[in-house]
Design an enzyme around this catalytic site. Structure first.
Site, PDB file in Angstrom:
ATOM      1  N   SER A   9       0.857  -1.182   0.000  1.00 37.58           N
ATOM      2  CA  SER A   9       0.000   0.000   0.000  1.00 37.58           C
ATOM      3  C   SER A   9       0.895   1.234   0.000  1.00 37.58           C
ATOM      4  CB  SER A   9      -0.899  -0.002   1.239  1.00 37.58           C
ATOM      5  OG  SER A   9      -0.083  -0.136   2.382  1.00 37.58           O
ATOM      6  N   ASP A  66       8.847  -7.103   3.441  1.00 38.68           N
ATOM      7  CA  ASP A  66       8.579  -6.602   4.778  1.00 38.68           C
ATOM      8  C   ASP A  66       9.911  -6.114   5.317  1.00 38.68           C
ATOM      9  OD1 ASP A  66       6.531  -6.207   6.766  1.00 38.68           O
ATOM     10  OD2 ASP A  66       7.703  -7.555   8.023  1.00 38.68           O
ATOM     11  N   SER A  67       9.866  -4.937   5.933  1.00 33.61           N
ATOM     12  CA  SER A  67      11.118  -4.338   6.398  1.00 33.61           C
ATOM     13  C   SER A  67      10.999  -3.944   7.857  1.00 33.61           C
ATOM     14  CB  SER A  67      11.435  -3.069   5.612  1.00 33.61           C
ATOM     15  OG  SER A  67      11.180  -3.250   4.264  1.00 33.61           O
ATOM     16  N   PHE A 142      10.710   8.140   3.214  1.00 32.20           N
ATOM     17  CA  PHE A 142       9.550   7.902   4.070  1.00 32.20           C
ATOM     18  C   PHE A 142      10.001   7.259   5.374  1.00 32.20           C
ATOM     19  CE2 PHE A 142       9.112   3.247   3.662  1.00 32.20           C
ATOM     20  CZ  PHE A 142       9.945   3.008   2.591  1.00 32.20           C
ATOM     21  N   GLY A 143       9.033   7.051   6.261  1.00 29.68           N
ATOM     22  CA  GLY A 143       9.277   6.309   7.496  1.00 29.68           C
ATOM     23  C   GLY A 143      10.439   6.851   8.313  1.00 29.68           C
ATOM     24  N   ASP A 145      13.455   7.171   7.526  1.00 29.54           N
ATOM     25  CA  ASP A 145      14.558   7.726   6.719  1.00 29.54           C
ATOM     26  C   ASP A 145      15.251   8.947   7.350  1.00 29.54           C
ATOM     27  OD1 ASP A 145      14.548   5.831   4.736  1.00 29.54           O
ATOM     28  OD2 ASP A 145      13.406   7.013   3.296  1.00 29.54           O
ATOM     29  N   LYS A 165      20.085   6.222  -2.346  1.00 29.49           N
ATOM     30  CA  LYS A 165      19.484   5.392  -1.286  1.00 29.49           C
ATOM     31  C   LYS A 165      19.500   3.915  -1.692  1.00 29.49           C
ATOM     32  CE  LYS A 165      15.393   4.327   1.439  1.00 29.49           C
ATOM     33  NZ  LYS A 165      13.970   4.509   1.727  1.00 29.49           N
TER      34      LYS A 165
HETATM   35  P1  IMP Z   1       7.062  -2.447   6.025  1.00 28.99           P
HETATM   36  O1  IMP Z   1       6.356  -3.401   6.933  1.00 28.99           O
HETATM   37  O2  IMP Z   1       8.038  -3.103   5.123  1.00 28.99           O
HETATM   38  O3  IMP Z   1       6.131  -1.549   5.288  1.00 28.99           O
HETATM   39  O4  IMP Z   1       7.940  -1.511   6.920  1.00 28.99           O
HETATM   40  C1  IMP Z   1       7.785  -1.426   8.304  1.00 28.99           C
HETATM   41  C2  IMP Z   1       8.072  -0.033   8.799  1.00 28.99           C
HETATM   42  O5  IMP Z   1       9.437   0.267   8.576  1.00 28.99           O
HETATM   43  C3  IMP Z   1       7.234   1.054   8.127  1.00 28.99           C
HETATM   44  O6  IMP Z   1       6.662   1.861   9.123  1.00 28.99           O
HETATM   45  C4  IMP Z   1       8.178   1.891   7.339  1.00 28.99           C
HETATM   46  O7  IMP Z   1       7.939   3.233   7.590  1.00 28.99           O
HETATM   47  C5  IMP Z   1       9.537   1.492   7.898  1.00 28.99           C
HETATM   48  N1  IMP Z   1      10.428   1.332   6.756  1.00 28.99           N
HETATM   49  C6  IMP Z   1      10.474   0.304   5.875  1.00 28.99           C
HETATM   50  N2  IMP Z   1      11.378   0.553   4.898  1.00 28.99           N
HETATM   51  C7  IMP Z   1      11.867   1.779   5.184  1.00 28.99           C
HETATM   52  C8  IMP Z   1      12.818   2.606   4.508  1.00 28.99           C
HETATM   53  O8  IMP Z   1      13.386   2.297   3.442  1.00 28.99           O
HETATM   54  N3  IMP Z   1      13.051   3.787   5.101  1.00 28.99           N
HETATM   55  C9  IMP Z   1      12.447   4.191   6.238  1.00 28.99           C
HETATM   56  N4  IMP Z   1      11.562   3.472   6.878  1.00 28.99           N
HETATM   57  C10 IMP Z   1      11.264   2.267   6.347  1.00 28.99           C
END
Ligand code: IMP
Length: 189
Positions: A9, A66-67, A142-143, A145, A165
């Site tokens: 999303s 997933d990050s 975003f997030g 960063d 990046k």
């Molecule tokens: P997601 O579950 O992969 O969407 O990421 C989990 C959380 O980690 C989200 O709140 C994102 O804001 C943050 N996140 C994931 N990838 C990045 C990034 O490349 N930069 C900054 N924050 C990230």
């Protein structure tokens, strides 16, 4: 061009995936479906279960990631809870938790998985080691960063363009591993 559907999303991720995979011949289209957020200890588990969910919905040739941000001083927090923590505490909350701490080491991790008709399932993980700075800097990305400076740079991810990046990021590294894994799997099959 081969088409692969990115389950997300997050339009920033779609941009990053298109940017990373286009030179390798992939057209990344958007698949705006949700999978249940599961309680799990590792990103790999989350990705595996989410792939199962989306396949069960009837989709194929899908990719998702997933990050998370893992902070040493906080024993790996927020880790697999990064999304929830970002929407509740945000960067200000993380900076407060880190207030006064000398140990600023952290790493981003990104797990990418796919389920493709020709190569089946692949799951890889990339990371980006670095540190949490004292106050947010930069307006790009975003997030988390703005509070993360990767090793090898003095700038936050939010102060970098996409190329820069991508060269240093967890998602960029995971994407390179993913493409290598995919092409060797294609050669073998
Ligand atoms: P997601 O579950 O992969 O969407 O990421 C989990 C959380 O980690 C989200 O709140 C994102 O804001 C943050 N996140 C994931 N990838 C990045 C990034 O490349 N930069 C900054 N924050 C990230």
């Amino acid at each position: 061009m081969k088409e692969v559907a990115l389950v997300t999303s997050n339009m920033h991720k779609l941009k990053e995936f298109r940017h990373g995979l286009a030179p390798l011949g992939y057209d990344v289209v958007h698949l705006p479906v949700d999978c249940d957020e599961i309680q799990a200890d590792t990103l790999e588990e989350v990705v595996d279960r989410c792939l199962d969910d989306v396949v069960e919905m009837g989709h194929s040739n899908i990719i998702l990631d997933d990050s998370g941000l893992f902070i040493d001083r906080l024993n790996g927090f927020p880790g697999v809870y990064s999304s929830y923590v970002f929407s509740t505490l945000g960067n200000e909350g993380i900076l407060k938790l880190m207030d006064g701490s000398d140990d600023r080491r952290a790493r981003f991790e990104c797990c990418i998985g796919c389920q493709m008709d020709d190569v089946g399932r692949l799951v890889v993980k990339g990371s980006s080691p670095g540190r949490i700075i004292g106050e947010a800097r930069g307006r790009l990305g975003f997030g988390y960063d703005p509070i993360f400076v990767p090793d090898g740079s003095e700038r936050t991810f939010a102060e970098m363009g996409l190329d820069e990046k991508n060269a240093l990021s967890h998602r960029g590294n995971a994407m390179r591993l993913f493409v290598n894994a995919l092409s060797s799997k294609m050669k073998v099959d």
